[in-house]
Write an enzyme that holds these catalytic residues in place. Structure first.
Site, PDB file in Angstrom:
ATOM      1  N   HIS A  72       0.832  -1.207   0.000  1.00  0.00           N
ATOM      2  CA  HIS A  72       0.000   0.000   0.000  1.00  0.00           C
ATOM      3  C   HIS A  72       0.864   1.254   0.000  1.00  0.00           C
ATOM      4  O   HIS A  72       1.620   1.487   0.936  1.00  0.00           O
ATOM      5  CB  HIS A  72      -0.906   0.034   1.239  1.00  0.00           C
ATOM      6  N   TYR A 201      -8.962   5.312   7.958  1.00  0.00           N
ATOM      7  CA  TYR A 201      -9.089   5.701   9.364  1.00  0.00           C
ATOM      8  C   TYR A 201     -10.148   6.799   9.413  1.00  0.00           C
ATOM      9  O   TYR A 201      -9.976   7.840   8.772  1.00  0.00           O
ATOM     10  CB  TYR A 201      -7.772   6.257   9.901  1.00  0.00           C
ATOM     11  N   LYS A 297       1.823   0.511  15.020  1.00  0.00           N
ATOM     12  CA  LYS A 297       3.259   0.530  15.324  1.00  0.00           C
ATOM     13  C   LYS A 297       3.734  -0.587  16.255  1.00  0.00           C
ATOM     14  O   LYS A 297       4.947  -0.821  16.365  1.00  0.00           O
ATOM     15  CB  LYS A 297       3.648   1.877  15.965  1.00  0.00           C
ATOM     16  N   TYR A 384       4.015   7.170   9.291  1.00  0.00           N
ATOM     17  CA  TYR A 384       3.205   5.973   9.053  1.00  0.00           C
ATOM     18  C   TYR A 384       4.004   4.868   8.359  1.00  0.00           C
ATOM     19  O   TYR A 384       3.903   3.699   8.715  1.00  0.00           O
ATOM     20  CB  TYR A 384       1.939   6.326   8.242  1.00  0.00           C
TER      21      TYR A 384
END
Ligand code: RFL
Ligand code: PHB
Length: 393
Positions: A72, A201, A297, A384
């Site tokens: 992605h 999100y 994470k 990210y």
């Protein structure tokens, strides 16, 4: 029993460490509290940073991830009824994340380690780490009701948040930082095609929602829930209805629903233990820190810890060097704190905190700013996809 590195915990941290050491001729024994089936059945994280993917390839367990994982280059933020894509690859010189479940990755690691003759004792809970300040630390554990011991050169505490390694250290030798968030995540896993090619999100006045996936045919969705909620309160239909209410209309219409394969509630916590080294005992992964899942994470931090720890142990055995062992805790913690910060910030930005209307407006203003600014998108994207590992040699 004797080994060079005694590892407590057969989660991603312990397995990856054992694998990287084995490839350099360093022996280890892993002690795991749960059964093999239990460990391989756990549904957890799903997003791998490039640094972690590279480390898995180095550990020679990346083949299936590279075949089946979904790359992605972007991620979507939904707020105020609309969807905005952040082109992470564009803002980070082509970096991306790989969608590949922790469940699959754990299986790959276990299979590779056992095939290479690695030793994992399942259903063998460690009770304590003794004499870790000496050159012969010992793991005391139980197996088949019998008390056993492994004498090691080093102990790696890879036994997660509830493990015993951290608890073997006296309270005055360790500093703990902790924040518990006033909500949880209710998650569903279902064999339905994901609603979108990339993750979404969503910030919504009813609460946060996340659309994720494990493959083109398996979806993972979450909705923010109250801390005292219970899975028994939720039918599949109630979950799908609540999810759809929190998504922009054009997305909600596209959600394919189906029966759950799994449904569970996870609490959200930020936690750090400092330092991560006590004599010849080293903590890694969830044993030393926890992040709320909002930034994806947790698993990736376990990998960066193991990057530093494996290099330090290899330098010790191959070059008789102690300097990397001495630098392990500081190097790992520098990266840990940045991920703690990002996960806390992203959690604060996306969730509903009670009836604080000012806070809701501020969140929307910040999302509007972030997604409309090149600098804002770059800050988000580089965190990210994962901050770089430090040179450690
Ligand atoms: P793990 O995976 O918890 O593995 C630790 C292992 O140690 C064993 N153990 C013991 N063994 C022997 N003796 C003892 N006394 C022991 N005590 C414990 C445990 O049985 C276990 O097998 O830690 P590790 O290896 O550091 O890996 C970390 C990751 O697993 C973790 O960061 C992520 O899964 C966190 N996490 C998530 N991260 C994300 O990025 N995205 C997610 O969606 C996400 N979902 C989750 C999660 C963690 C969860 N936990 C820990 C409750 C969902 C859940 C439910
Ligand atoms: C997941 O797919 O389980 C997942 C993805 C992204 C997150 C957390 C969990 O931030």
């Amino acid at each position: 029993m004797r080994t060079q590195v005694g590892i407590i915990g057969a989660g991603p941290s312990g397995l990856l460490l054992a694998r990287l050491l084995h490839l350099q001729g360093i022996e280890s024994i892993i002690i795991e509290r749960q059964s093999k089936e239990y460990v391989l059945g756990r549904i957890r994280a799903g997003v791998l940073e490039q640094g972690m993917a590279n480390l898995l390839r180095q550990a020679q367990v990346g083949a299936r991830m590279d075949r089946e994982g979904l790359v992605h280059g972007g991620v979507n933020l939904a707020f105020n009824g609309r969807l905005t894509r952040i082109n992470m690859a564009h803002h980070t010189d082509g970096q991306s994340v790989i969608i590949y479940g922790q469940t699959e990755l754990t299986r790959d690691l276990v299979e590779a380690h056992l095939a290479a003759g690695g030793i994992i004792h399942y259903e063998a809970p460690a009770i304590a780490v003794a004499e870790y300040h000496t050159t012969q630390p010992r793991i005391i554990y139980e197996q088949n009701g019998q008390r056993q011991e492994i004498v090691c050169d080093f102990v790696a505490g890879c036994d997660g948040y509830h493990g015993v390694a951290r608890q073997s250290v006296p309270a005055d030798k360790i500093t703990l930082f902790e924040k518990i968030y006033p909500f949880g995540w209710l998650g569903i896993l279902s064999d339905v095609p994901p609603v979108n090619d990339e993750l979404i999100y969503a910030n919504h006045e009813r609460g946060f929602a996340l659309c994720s996936m494990r493959s083109h045919t398996r979806s993972r969705y979450y909705v923010q829930c109250s801390l005292d909620d219970d899975v028994a309160n939720w039918t599949d239909n109630a979950f799908w209805d609540e999810l759809r209410r929190r998504l922009p209309e054009e997305v909600a219409e596209q959600v394919t629903t189906g029966p759950r394969l799994e449904m569970s509630i996870a609490p959200l916590r930020s936690f750090v233990a400092e330092p991560m080294r006590f004599g010849n005992l080293f903590l890694a992964g969830d044993a030393a820190h926890i992040v709320p899942p909002t930034g994806a994470k947790g698993l990736n931090l376990a990998a960066s810890d193991i990057y530093y720890l494996s290099r330090a142990l290899i330098a010790h055995y191959q070059e008789k060097r102690a300097d990397l062992l001495d630098r392990y805790s500081d190097a790992a913690l520098r990266r840990v704190w940045k991920a703690i910060r990002f996960s806390w910030w992203f959690t604060s930005l996306m969730h509903r905190f009670g009836d604080d209307l000012l806070n809701q407006r501020l969140q929307v203003a910040e999302l509007d700013y972030l997604t409309g600014s090149v600098a804002g998108q770059t800050v988000f994207a580089e965190n990210y996809v994962g901050l770089p590992y430090e040179q450690f040699e």
